[in-house]
Design an enzyme around this catalytic site. Structure first.
Site: not given
Ligand code: G1P
Ligand code: ZN
Length: 542
Positions: A18, A113-114, A277, A279, A281-282, A364-365, A376, A496
């Protein structure tokens, strides 16, 4: 300076996930690795010839070195122009914005990312297309196919470029423009939100802490929150991006941003707190004495977005990923607007946003966003919250209480089991799948299954189908459990389990989440025979 064609490949890539390609940093550092992957990207978009691309990353280890390779290869492949964030920095939403503002053909985002950064941690590279969003499946499949057959790449033999000085320079026939990473993004935020109102809020003594987690949002948050909005100096914590994010996981959740959560639960709590996070986006949203789940945040933003100038006309619709709680659906129903349920991963929102079917979307993440970009956007969510708080003058706690009283509360939690042997994880999912027709009517921990399926998505815009996107169980009374294997984990499999329970009884709106969810947690464990993993408890609870 000459163009060299170097024999290399085929390349040991992976099926598109993704979020582009993510591997250990040392893998990306192997000679020819980034080069082959990038050449595969160029080949799959019909070559870089004449194209304008945006490039930047979250500042993690190998960011600058990879950008030098990218620039030299883009020049050798005939690109017209590269727009690069100063020092190689650009948040993911800022890349998306620049692609759109400058009408670029696409962009390259360097980030995992994170995930933690450093020579022994993770690195990643993702290609975004001209709408500013991640490449759709057709292109990622083609990139993967190219990696299987690639035998050479083209690179310009040239000294490294200076990424520190703003302005344009040349590399062969290609223009390299170094831009301020923050300026265009801040200008967009200023259009969407009432900066005057938010300034008044801060001027009135409202306090905030924003944890940039030593990652890319530090410079953005400093410039916008402390610079433009007048939040007191020191509002932004861990504001200087570092190659290893200070040794932490730049993941804004109660586990990895625990110090911030502890702060809002203490008597030193500011009025509002947030984190983003690696980058950018969160996002995580907190208030005095309260953690707002990302699912609830999406619902509250949907219910109140019209208070911000950029959304004053109202929303076209709202989309959420399937495992995200259904809280936003009820807001959409009350507003009389469309709501959509998509597979996990931001790229599924792109078509809905492009088609004007939705304005807000979220996962939700800790991902929330809108049609202003095609990623995002962490800081955007924080600013929308600030704009809403500036208008309503409610505390975060009162805001949530009012929301739950009106719409009911979706108690929500995600339990992750990490580094599960892949075969065991697949077996557990296959066993659930095999019994999908038997489950309805069965009772676990007092909850009766009313329906279950393996989520399949038919894209309402382009008609494409995505199958096997997670197994979901609905229980009588409005509880839900979803089982899904992560597509971004790097070791073994990550299982998950998403747990949710709707509560509409006004007397039960303020309970402990894990306690409120206890029957759903137990039911999920029984129906999947979770004991077989031999784990006493989840590795991460969010
Ligand atoms: C995770 C999140 C998902 C998000 C993705 C990229 O993917 O769950 O919502 O879109 O990271 O940030 P997963 O590991 O679950 O496949
Ligand atoms: Zn991210």
């Amino acid at each position: 300076m000459t163009v060299r064609t170097i024999q290399a490949g085929p390349f040991e890539g992976q099926k598109p996930g993704t979020s582009g390609l993510r591997k250990k940093t040392r893998v990306f550092m192997e000679p020819g690795y980034v080069e082959c992957f990038l050449q595969a990207i160029f080949n799959s978009i019909g070559g870089a010839e004449g194209k304008t691309l945006v490039v930047g990353g979250d500042g993690r280890y190998f960011n600058r070195e990879a950008i030098q390779i990218i620039l030299k290869m883009a020049a050798a492949n005939g690109a017209a122009k590269m727009i690069v964030g100063q020092d190689g920095l650009l948040s993911t939403p800022a890349v998306s914005n620049l692609i759109r503002q400058r009408k670029a053909d696409g962009g390259l985002v360097l980030s995992a990312s994170h995930n933690p950064g450093g020579i022994d941690e993770d690195f990643g590279l993702k290609y975004n297309v001209s709408n500013g969003g991640p490449a759709p499946e057709g292109i990622t499949e083609e990139i993967f196919a190219q990696t299987q057959t690639i035998s050479s790449y083209r690179i310009f033999d040239a000294p490294d470029l200076d990424l520190t000085a703003l302005g344009a320079s040349g590399l062969g026939g290609m223009t390299v423009e170094i831009v301020d990473p923050v300026a265009d993004y801040a200008a967009l935020m200023e259009q969407l939100f009432d900066f005057g109102k938010i300034r008044d809020l801060f001027a009135g003594g409202f306090t905030m802490r924003f944890d940039a987690m030593h990652a890319v949002t530090g410079p953005y948050a400093k410039a916008i929150l402390e610079g433009k909005l007048g939040a007191e100096p020191g509002t932004v914590l861990n504001a200087v991006p570092s190659v290893d994010f200070g040794g932490g996981h730049p993941d804004p959740n109660p586990v990895w941003a625990k110090p911030l959560v502890d702060l809002v639960m203490s008597d030193q709590a500011p009025d509002f707190a947030a984190a983003s996070d690696g980058d950018g986006d969160r996002n995580m949203i907190l208030g005095k004495g309260i953690y707002v789940t990302p699912s609830d945040s999406l619902a509250v933003l949907a219910a109140n977005a019209h208070l911000a100038p950029g959304y004053a006309k109202g929303l076209a619709g709202v989309a959420r990923s399937m495992p995200t709680s259904t809280a936003a659906d009820r807001v959409a129903e009350a507003l009389g607007i469309g709501h959509y349920e998509t597979p996990t991963g931001w790229k599924f929102f792109g078509n809905l946003l492009d088609a004007g079917k939705v304005t807000l979307c979220g996962e939700e993440s800790a991902g929330t966003g809108s049609d202003h970009v095609r990623e995002k956007d962490g800081l955007w969510a924080v600013l929308l919250w600030l704009n809403i708080l500036a208008e309503t003058r409610l505390s975060v706690k009162d805001m949530m209480a009012a929301h739950w009283q009106r719409y009911g509360r979706n108690y929500y939690s995600r339990h992750d089991y990490e580094a599960v042997p892949t075969d065991d994880a697949n077996q557990l999912m296959d066993d659930l799948r095999a019994k999908l027709t038997e489950f309805p009517g069965m009772t676990f921990a007092g909850l009766t299954v009313s329906a279950c399926d393996d989520f399949a998505y038919l894209d309402p815009v382009d008609g494409s189908k995505s199958l096997k996107q997670g197994i979901r169980f609905l229980f009588e009374g409005g509880a839900r459990a979803v089982f899904r294997l992560s597509g971004t984990g790097t070791v073994g499999a990550t299982l998950r389990i998403y747990l949710e329970k709707l509560e509409t009884d006004a007397a039960k709106l303020f309970e402990n989440t894990q306690a409120a969810l206890a029957p759903v947690i137990q039911a999920a464990g029984e129906m999947s025979e979770l004991d077989r993993l031999g784990r006493a408890e989840p590795d991460v609870i969010t």
